[in-house]
Scaffold this motif. Structure first.
Motif, PDB file in Angstrom:
ATOM      1  N   THR A  98       0.874  -1.183   0.000  1.00 18.71           N
ATOM      2  CA  THR A  98       0.000   0.000   0.000  1.00 18.71           C
ATOM      3  C   THR A  98       0.905   1.224   0.000  1.00 18.71           C
ATOM      4  N   PRO A  99       0.360   2.418  -0.242  1.00 14.92           N
ATOM      5  CA  PRO A  99       1.210   3.610  -0.236  1.00 14.92           C
ATOM      6  C   PRO A  99       1.850   3.912   1.115  1.00 14.92           C
ATOM      7  N   THR A 100       1.158   3.602   2.225  1.00 18.18           N
ATOM      8  CA  THR A 100       1.637   4.051   3.529  1.00 18.18           C
ATOM      9  C   THR A 100       2.176   2.950   4.422  1.00 18.18           C
ATOM     10  N   ILE A 101       1.892   1.686   4.119  1.00 16.65           N
ATOM     11  CA  ILE A 101       2.336   0.601   4.990  1.00 16.65           C
ATOM     12  C   ILE A 101       2.455  -0.695   4.206  1.00 16.65           C
ATOM     13  N   GLY A 102       3.543  -1.414   4.469  1.00 21.62           N
ATOM     14  CA  GLY A 102       3.679  -2.747   3.913  1.00 21.62           C
ATOM     15  C   GLY A 102       4.512  -2.814   2.654  1.00 21.62           C
ATOM     16  N   THR A 103       5.554  -3.644   2.671  1.00 25.23           N
ATOM     17  CA  THR A 103       6.424  -3.848   1.516  1.00 25.23           C
ATOM     18  C   THR A 103       6.831  -5.323   1.478  1.00 25.23           C
ATOM     19  N   GLU A 104       6.970  -5.839   0.272  1.00 24.87           N
ATOM     20  CA  GLU A 104       7.469  -7.192   0.057  1.00 24.87           C
ATOM     21  C   GLU A 104       8.825  -7.092  -0.635  1.00 24.87           C
ATOM     22  N   VAL A 105       9.813  -7.842  -0.123  1.00 21.06           N
ATOM     23  CA  VAL A 105      11.167  -7.790  -0.670  1.00 21.06           C
ATOM     24  C   VAL A 105      11.619  -9.203  -1.019  1.00 21.06           C
ATOM     25  N   LYS A 106      12.185  -9.345  -2.212  1.00 24.82           N
ATOM     26  CA  LYS A 106      12.773 -10.607  -2.649  1.00 24.82           C
ATOM     27  C   LYS A 106      14.185 -10.339  -3.154  1.00 24.82           C
ATOM     28  N   GLY A 107      15.088 -11.315  -2.976  1.00 22.28           N
ATOM     29  CA  GLY A 107      16.418 -11.201  -3.556  1.00 22.28           C
ATOM     30  C   GLY A 107      17.517 -10.819  -2.591  1.00 22.28           C
ATOM     31  N   ILE A 108      17.229 -10.774  -1.287  1.00 18.77           N
ATOM     32  CA  ILE A 108      18.252 -10.489  -0.296  1.00 18.77           C
ATOM     33  C   ILE A 108      18.063 -11.445   0.878  1.00 18.77           C
ATOM     34  N   GLN A 109      19.151 -11.965   1.432  1.00 20.77           N
ATOM     35  CA  GLN A 109      19.077 -12.829   2.596  1.00 20.77           C
ATOM     36  C   GLN A 109      19.393 -12.031   3.855  1.00 20.77           C
ATOM     37  N   LEU A 110      18.438 -11.945   4.754  1.00 22.14           N
ATOM     38  CA  LEU A 110      18.662 -11.212   5.996  1.00 22.14           C
ATOM     39  C   LEU A 110      19.841 -11.773   6.775  1.00 22.14           C
ATOM     40  N   SER A 111      20.006 -13.082   6.741  1.00 21.70           N
ATOM     41  CA  SER A 111      21.039 -13.723   7.552  1.00 21.70           C
ATOM     42  C   SER A 111      22.445 -13.335   7.134  1.00 21.70           C
ATOM     43  N   THR A 112      22.613 -12.783   5.935  1.00 19.73           N
ATOM     44  CA  THR A 112      23.949 -12.422   5.438  1.00 19.73           C
ATOM     45  C   THR A 112      24.212 -10.923   5.517  1.00 19.73           C
TER      46      THR A 112
END
Length: 377
Positions: A98-112
Protein backbone atom coordinates in the motif's frame (compact mmCIF):
# COMPACT_ATOMS: atom_id res chain seq x y z
CA UNK A 1 -22.95 -22.51 27.35
CA UNK A 2 -25.18 -25.20 28.87
CA UNK A 3 -29.00 -25.07 28.52
CA UNK A 4 -30.99 -25.60 31.69
CA UNK A 5 -34.67 -26.54 31.53
CA UNK A 6 -36.94 -25.11 34.24
CA UNK A 7 -40.50 -26.43 33.84
CA UNK A 8 -41.76 -25.04 30.52
CA UNK A 9 -39.15 -22.26 30.25
CA UNK A 10 -35.65 -22.79 28.84
CA UNK A 11 -32.91 -20.44 29.98
CA UNK A 12 -29.18 -20.21 29.27
CA UNK A 13 -26.84 -20.59 32.21
CA UNK A 14 -23.51 -18.75 31.76
CA UNK A 15 -20.38 -20.85 31.76
CA UNK A 16 -18.84 -20.17 35.17
CA UNK A 17 -15.28 -20.71 33.91
CA UNK A 18 -15.87 -18.17 31.12
CA UNK A 19 -17.26 -15.63 33.59
CA UNK A 20 -14.31 -16.16 35.90
CA UNK A 21 -11.85 -15.75 33.04
CA UNK A 22 -13.49 -12.59 31.72
CA UNK A 23 -13.72 -11.07 35.20
CA UNK A 24 -10.01 -11.42 35.85
CA UNK A 25 -8.41 -11.02 32.46
CA UNK A 26 -10.20 -8.20 30.70
CA UNK A 27 -9.96 -8.33 26.91
CA UNK A 28 -6.60 -10.12 26.69
CA UNK A 29 -6.30 -12.70 23.89
CA UNK A 30 -8.76 -15.44 24.72
CA UNK A 31 -7.43 -18.00 22.23
CA UNK A 32 -3.78 -18.18 23.24
CA UNK A 33 -2.66 -21.79 23.65
CA UNK A 34 -0.84 -23.34 26.61
CA UNK A 35 -0.58 -26.95 25.38
CA UNK A 36 -0.60 -29.12 22.26
CA UNK A 37 -1.04 -32.74 21.23
CA UNK A 38 2.47 -34.22 21.16
CA UNK A 39 1.40 -37.19 19.06
CA UNK A 40 -0.12 -34.93 16.41
CA UNK A 41 3.03 -32.80 16.30
CA UNK A 42 5.12 -35.96 15.92
CA UNK A 43 3.21 -36.94 12.77
CA UNK A 44 0.76 -39.37 14.32
CA UNK A 45 -3.05 -39.29 14.31
CA UNK A 46 -3.15 -38.60 10.58
CA UNK A 47 -1.27 -35.30 10.71
CA UNK A 48 2.01 -34.27 9.14
CA UNK A 49 4.86 -33.90 11.61
CA UNK A 50 6.04 -30.46 12.66
CA UNK A 51 8.84 -29.45 10.29
CA UNK A 52 10.93 -27.83 13.04
CA UNK A 53 10.32 -29.85 16.22
CA UNK A 54 13.18 -28.17 18.09
CA UNK A 55 11.07 -25.00 17.89
CA UNK A 56 7.99 -26.57 19.50
CA UNK A 57 6.85 -24.68 22.61
CA UNK A 58 7.57 -25.67 26.18
CA UNK A 59 6.15 -24.10 29.31
CA UNK A 60 8.39 -24.67 32.31
CA UNK A 61 6.67 -23.54 35.54
CA UNK A 62 10.04 -23.45 37.27
CA UNK A 63 11.35 -20.71 34.97
CA UNK A 64 11.19 -17.53 37.04
CA UNK A 65 12.85 -14.22 36.22
CA UNK A 66 13.39 -11.02 38.24
CA UNK A 67 11.87 -7.70 37.16
CA UNK A 68 13.36 -6.22 34.00
CA UNK A 69 15.94 -3.53 34.67
CA UNK A 70 16.36 -0.34 32.63
CA UNK A 71 19.02 -0.41 29.93
CA UNK A 72 20.40 2.07 27.42
CA UNK A 73 19.11 1.21 23.98
CA UNK A 74 21.13 2.14 20.91
CA UNK A 75 18.96 2.76 17.86
CA UNK A 76 20.92 1.51 14.84
CA UNK A 77 18.46 2.98 12.36
CA UNK A 78 20.02 6.38 13.06
CA UNK A 79 23.25 5.18 11.40
CA UNK A 80 21.57 3.95 8.22
CA UNK A 81 22.22 5.18 4.69
CA UNK A 82 18.70 6.26 3.65
CA UNK A 83 19.30 5.03 0.09
CA UNK A 84 19.63 1.45 1.49
CA UNK A 85 22.51 0.25 -0.75
CA UNK A 86 23.32 -2.75 1.46
CA UNK A 87 19.74 -3.82 2.14
CA UNK A 88 18.22 -3.18 -1.27
CA UNK A 89 20.84 -3.58 -4.01
CA UNK A 90 19.69 -3.44 -7.62
CA UNK A 91 19.14 -7.20 -7.67
CA UNK A 92 16.31 -7.02 -5.14
CA UNK A 93 12.63 -6.83 -6.07
CA UNK A 94 10.66 -4.40 -3.93
CA UNK A 95 6.87 -4.24 -4.01
CA UNK A 96 4.88 -1.84 -1.85
CA UNK A 97 1.63 -3.39 -0.65
CA UNK A 98 0.00 0.00 0.00
CA UNK A 99 1.21 3.61 -0.24
CA UNK A 100 1.64 4.05 3.53
CA UNK A 101 2.34 0.60 4.99
CA UNK A 102 3.68 -2.75 3.91
CA UNK A 103 6.42 -3.85 1.52
CA UNK A 104 7.47 -7.19 0.06
CA UNK A 105 11.17 -7.79 -0.67
CA UNK A 106 12.77 -10.61 -2.65
CA UNK A 107 16.42 -11.20 -3.56
CA UNK A 108 18.25 -10.49 -0.30
CA UNK A 109 19.08 -12.83 2.60
CA UNK A 110 18.66 -11.21 6.00
CA UNK A 111 21.04 -13.72 7.55
CA UNK A 112 23.95 -12.42 5.44
CA UNK A 113 23.46 -8.70 6.11
CA UNK A 114 26.45 -6.70 7.27
CA UNK A 115 26.06 -4.33 10.21
CA UNK A 116 25.47 -1.53 7.68
CA UNK A 117 22.72 -3.65 6.12
CA UNK A 118 21.15 -4.23 9.54
CA UNK A 119 21.20 -0.49 10.21
CA UNK A 120 19.39 0.06 6.92
CA UNK A 121 16.92 -2.69 7.78
CA UNK A 122 15.95 -0.91 11.00
CA UNK A 123 15.40 2.35 9.15
CA UNK A 124 13.57 0.84 6.17
CA UNK A 125 11.18 -1.00 8.46
CA UNK A 126 10.58 2.18 10.47
CA UNK A 127 9.65 3.96 7.24
CA UNK A 128 7.53 1.17 5.71
CA UNK A 129 6.19 -0.08 9.09
CA UNK A 130 6.07 -3.78 8.09
CA UNK A 131 8.18 -5.62 5.52
CA UNK A 132 7.81 -9.24 4.35
CA UNK A 133 11.11 -10.75 3.23
CA UNK A 134 10.46 -13.80 1.06
CA UNK A 135 12.56 -16.93 0.42
CA UNK A 136 14.65 -16.58 3.57
CA UNK A 137 16.89 -19.22 5.19
CA UNK A 138 16.26 -17.79 8.65
CA UNK A 139 14.34 -20.78 10.01
CA UNK A 140 17.27 -23.05 9.10
CA UNK A 141 19.74 -21.10 11.21
CA UNK A 142 20.54 -22.48 14.60
CA UNK A 143 18.56 -20.85 17.39
CA UNK A 144 21.81 -19.36 18.67
CA UNK A 145 22.43 -17.74 15.28
CA UNK A 146 18.91 -16.35 15.16
CA UNK A 147 19.33 -14.85 18.62
CA UNK A 148 22.69 -13.34 17.69
CA UNK A 149 21.09 -11.68 14.68
CA UNK A 150 18.15 -10.31 16.64
CA UNK A 151 20.34 -9.12 19.50
CA UNK A 152 21.89 -6.53 17.21
CA UNK A 153 18.63 -4.55 17.39
CA UNK A 154 18.22 -4.52 21.16
CA UNK A 155 18.04 -6.56 24.34
CA UNK A 156 16.00 -9.71 23.84
CA UNK A 157 12.68 -9.67 25.65
CA UNK A 158 11.73 -12.80 27.59
CA UNK A 159 7.96 -13.12 27.39
CA UNK A 160 6.28 -13.70 30.76
CA UNK A 161 3.75 -16.31 29.59
CA UNK A 162 4.37 -17.64 26.08
CA UNK A 163 5.77 -21.00 25.04
CA UNK A 164 9.45 -21.11 24.09
CA UNK A 165 11.85 -23.71 22.66
CA UNK A 166 13.45 -25.76 25.41
CA UNK A 167 16.33 -23.72 26.83
CA UNK A 168 15.64 -20.57 24.82
CA UNK A 169 13.13 -18.36 26.67
CA UNK A 170 14.10 -15.38 24.47
CA UNK A 171 12.16 -16.96 21.58
CA UNK A 172 8.44 -16.20 21.64
CA UNK A 173 6.51 -18.96 19.86
CA UNK A 174 3.20 -18.57 18.05
CA UNK A 175 1.84 -22.08 17.77
CA UNK A 176 -1.51 -23.70 17.10
CA UNK A 177 -0.97 -27.44 16.81
CA UNK A 178 -2.28 -29.84 14.21
CA UNK A 179 -5.76 -31.06 15.09
CA UNK A 180 -6.37 -28.17 17.52
CA UNK A 181 -10.07 -27.29 17.31
CA UNK A 182 -10.19 -25.24 20.52
CA UNK A 183 -10.98 -22.15 18.49
CA UNK A 184 -14.46 -23.58 17.91
CA UNK A 185 -15.28 -22.88 21.56
CA UNK A 186 -14.10 -19.31 21.13
CA UNK A 187 -16.30 -18.68 18.10
CA UNK A 188 -19.30 -20.14 19.90
CA UNK A 189 -19.39 -16.84 21.80
CA UNK A 190 -17.40 -14.42 19.65
CA UNK A 191 -17.72 -13.09 16.12
CA UNK A 192 -14.08 -12.29 15.32
CA UNK A 193 -10.54 -13.31 16.24
CA UNK A 194 -9.11 -9.83 15.58
CA UNK A 195 -7.13 -8.56 18.59
CA UNK A 196 -5.18 -5.40 17.73
CA UNK A 197 -2.10 -4.78 19.85
CA UNK A 198 1.48 -3.61 19.99
CA UNK A 199 3.61 -6.32 21.56
CA UNK A 200 4.11 -6.20 25.35
CA UNK A 201 3.44 -2.46 25.47
CA UNK A 202 3.21 -2.80 29.25
CA UNK A 203 6.98 -3.01 29.57
CA UNK A 204 8.94 0.10 30.54
CA UNK A 205 10.94 -0.36 27.32
CA UNK A 206 8.69 -2.09 24.78
CA UNK A 207 10.02 -3.61 21.55
CA UNK A 208 11.12 -1.77 18.43
CA UNK A 209 12.30 -3.68 15.34
CA UNK A 210 10.61 -7.09 15.62
CA UNK A 211 10.99 -10.34 13.65
CA UNK A 212 8.55 -13.19 12.99
CA UNK A 213 9.46 -16.22 10.89
CA UNK A 214 7.33 -19.16 9.85
CA UNK A 215 7.80 -22.93 10.05
CA UNK A 216 4.35 -24.39 9.29
CA UNK A 217 1.18 -22.76 8.04
CA UNK A 218 -2.32 -23.74 6.98
CA UNK A 219 -2.93 -24.09 3.26
CA UNK A 220 -4.97 -20.91 3.36
CA UNK A 221 -5.59 -18.36 6.08
CA UNK A 222 -3.64 -17.32 9.14
CA UNK A 223 -2.64 -13.95 7.67
CA UNK A 224 -1.52 -11.07 9.89
CA UNK A 225 -3.07 -7.59 9.80
CA UNK A 226 -0.97 -4.48 10.42
CA UNK A 227 -2.05 -0.87 10.91
CA UNK A 228 0.10 2.25 10.53
CA UNK A 229 -0.30 4.09 13.84
CA UNK A 230 1.68 7.08 12.52
CA UNK A 231 -0.68 7.55 9.58
CA UNK A 232 -3.58 7.11 12.00
CA UNK A 233 -2.20 10.08 13.94
CA UNK A 234 -1.80 12.09 10.74
CA UNK A 235 -5.47 11.58 9.86
CA UNK A 236 -6.63 13.34 13.03
CA UNK A 237 -7.52 17.02 13.02
CA UNK A 238 -4.85 19.40 14.32
CA UNK A 239 -7.05 20.31 17.28
CA UNK A 240 -7.49 16.66 18.24
CA UNK A 241 -3.79 15.91 17.78
CA UNK A 242 -2.92 18.79 20.06
CA UNK A 243 -5.37 17.60 22.73
CA UNK A 244 -3.80 14.14 22.79
CA UNK A 245 -0.31 15.50 23.39
CA UNK A 246 0.66 15.47 27.03
CA UNK A 247 -1.69 12.62 27.90
CA UNK A 248 -0.39 9.33 29.21
CA UNK A 249 -2.06 5.92 29.45
CA UNK A 250 -1.43 2.92 31.66
CA UNK A 251 -0.45 -0.39 30.06
CA UNK A 252 -0.95 -3.54 32.14
CA UNK A 253 0.54 -7.05 32.06
CA UNK A 254 -1.77 -8.33 34.79
CA UNK A 255 -4.55 -9.50 32.48
CA UNK A 256 -2.12 -11.51 30.38
CA UNK A 257 -0.59 -13.13 33.46
CA UNK A 258 -4.01 -13.94 34.94
CA UNK A 259 -5.22 -15.42 31.65
CA UNK A 260 -2.17 -17.67 31.47
CA UNK A 261 -2.53 -18.84 35.07
CA UNK A 262 -6.23 -19.64 34.64
CA UNK A 263 -5.47 -21.76 31.58
CA UNK A 264 -2.80 -23.72 33.40
CA UNK A 265 0.02 -21.79 31.78
CA UNK A 266 3.08 -20.13 33.27
CA UNK A 267 4.03 -16.70 34.60
CA UNK A 268 7.79 -16.24 34.38
CA UNK A 269 7.88 -12.75 35.85
CA UNK A 270 5.62 -10.70 38.08
CA UNK A 271 3.26 -8.55 35.98
CA UNK A 272 3.86 -4.83 35.71
CA UNK A 273 1.99 -1.64 34.88
CA UNK A 274 3.68 1.30 33.16
CA UNK A 275 2.59 4.67 31.86
CA UNK A 276 3.43 5.74 28.31
CA UNK A 277 2.54 8.82 26.26
CA UNK A 278 -0.53 8.34 24.09
CA UNK A 279 1.41 9.96 21.25
CA UNK A 280 4.98 8.68 20.99
CA UNK A 281 7.76 9.81 18.67
CA UNK A 282 9.94 7.49 16.62
CA UNK A 283 13.64 8.13 17.34
CA UNK A 284 14.73 7.77 13.69
CA UNK A 285 11.94 9.15 11.52
CA UNK A 286 10.59 11.67 14.02
CA UNK A 287 7.06 10.50 13.18
CA UNK A 288 4.39 10.70 15.85
CA UNK A 289 2.18 7.66 16.35
CA UNK A 290 -0.82 6.68 18.44
CA UNK A 291 0.38 4.35 21.19
CA UNK A 292 -2.64 2.76 22.86
CA UNK A 293 -4.12 -0.67 22.19
CA UNK A 294 -7.11 -2.61 23.55
CA UNK A 295 -5.08 -5.61 24.65
CA UNK A 296 -2.84 -3.84 27.16
CA UNK A 297 -3.95 -0.21 27.62
CA UNK A 298 -6.29 0.28 30.58
CA UNK A 299 -6.95 3.98 31.20
CA UNK A 300 -5.77 7.52 30.57
CA UNK A 301 -3.96 9.10 33.47
CA UNK A 302 -5.82 12.02 35.03
CA UNK A 303 -9.18 11.38 33.35
CA UNK A 304 -12.28 9.94 34.95
CA UNK A 305 -13.24 6.46 33.84
CA UNK A 306 -16.07 7.56 31.57
CA UNK A 307 -13.86 10.19 29.94
CA UNK A 308 -11.00 7.76 29.50
CA UNK A 309 -13.23 5.01 28.10
CA UNK A 310 -14.76 7.29 25.45
CA UNK A 311 -11.41 8.62 24.26
CA UNK A 312 -9.74 5.21 24.18
CA UNK A 313 -12.68 3.67 22.31
CA UNK A 314 -12.40 6.36 19.65
CA UNK A 315 -8.67 5.71 19.22
CA UNK A 316 -9.14 1.92 19.14
CA UNK A 317 -11.91 2.22 16.55
CA UNK A 318 -9.93 4.73 14.50
CA UNK A 319 -7.03 2.24 14.23
CA UNK A 320 -9.23 -0.82 13.73
CA UNK A 321 -11.45 0.69 11.02
CA UNK A 322 -8.65 2.43 9.13
CA UNK A 323 -8.49 -0.01 6.24
CA UNK A 324 -6.90 2.71 4.11
CA UNK A 325 -3.81 2.69 6.33
CA UNK A 326 -3.62 -1.04 6.97
CA UNK A 327 -1.90 -3.97 5.23
CA UNK A 328 -2.60 -7.70 5.26
CA UNK A 329 0.49 -9.89 5.12
CA UNK A 330 0.11 -13.37 3.66
CA UNK A 331 2.54 -15.98 4.87
CA UNK A 332 4.60 -18.09 2.47
CA UNK A 333 7.26 -20.72 3.05
CA UNK A 334 10.51 -19.04 4.05
CA UNK A 335 8.94 -15.68 4.93
CA UNK A 336 10.37 -13.40 7.63
CA UNK A 337 8.15 -10.46 8.53
CA UNK A 338 9.81 -7.49 10.20
CA UNK A 339 7.85 -4.62 11.72
CA UNK A 340 8.38 -1.69 14.05
CA UNK A 341 6.24 -2.06 17.17
CA UNK A 342 6.62 1.65 17.95
CA UNK A 343 4.57 2.81 14.96
CA UNK A 344 2.32 -0.16 14.19
CA UNK A 345 -0.24 -2.49 15.69
CA UNK A 346 -1.11 -5.94 14.42
CA UNK A 347 -3.46 -8.87 14.80
CA UNK A 348 -3.21 -12.51 13.82
CA UNK A 349 -6.26 -13.96 12.08
CA UNK A 350 -7.64 -17.33 13.18
CA UNK A 351 -9.75 -17.96 10.10
CA UNK A 352 -8.86 -21.47 8.91
CA UNK A 353 -11.22 -24.31 9.80
CA UNK A 354 -9.27 -27.45 8.96
CA UNK A 355 -7.21 -27.59 12.19
CA UNK A 356 -3.92 -27.39 10.29
CA UNK A 357 -0.79 -26.34 12.15
CA UNK A 358 0.35 -22.70 12.33
CA UNK A 359 3.83 -22.35 13.84
CA UNK A 360 6.04 -19.26 13.97
CA UNK A 361 8.84 -17.79 16.11
CA UNK A 362 9.31 -14.17 17.14
CA UNK A 363 12.44 -12.25 18.07
CA UNK A 364 11.47 -9.26 20.20
CA UNK A 365 14.36 -6.84 20.83
CA UNK A 366 13.43 -4.12 23.29
CA UNK A 367 13.95 -0.47 22.43
CA UNK A 368 13.89 2.90 24.18
CA UNK A 369 11.29 3.98 26.70
CA UNK A 370 8.46 5.66 24.75
CA UNK A 371 8.87 9.41 24.63
CA UNK A 372 6.89 12.32 23.28
CA UNK A 373 8.02 15.44 21.44
CA UNK A 374 6.02 18.68 21.47
CA UNK A 375 3.03 19.15 19.22
CA UNK A 376 3.74 21.09 16.05
CA UNK A 377 0.69 22.34 14.18
Amino acid sequence: MAPSAVETETTTVPNIDTLKLNATTGPYKEIATTKFDKDAEAGLKGHKAAKYPHYLPTWNPNDKYPPLQPFEHYEHGKDADPSFPNLLPESTAVTHLTPTIGTEVKGIQLSTLSDAGKDELARFVAERKVVAFRDQDFRDLSIEQALEFGGYFGRHHIHPTSGAPEGYPEIHLVHRGAGDNSVDKFFANRTSSVAWHSDVSYEAQPPGTTFLYIFDKPESGGDTLFVNAAEAYNRLSPAFQERLHGLKATHSAHEQANASALRGGIVRREPVIHEHPIIRTHPVTGEKAIYVNPQFTRDIVGLKKEESDVLLKFLYDHLAYGADFQARVKWEEGTVVVWDNRVTQHSALIDWKNAQRRHLARLTPQAERPFETPYKG
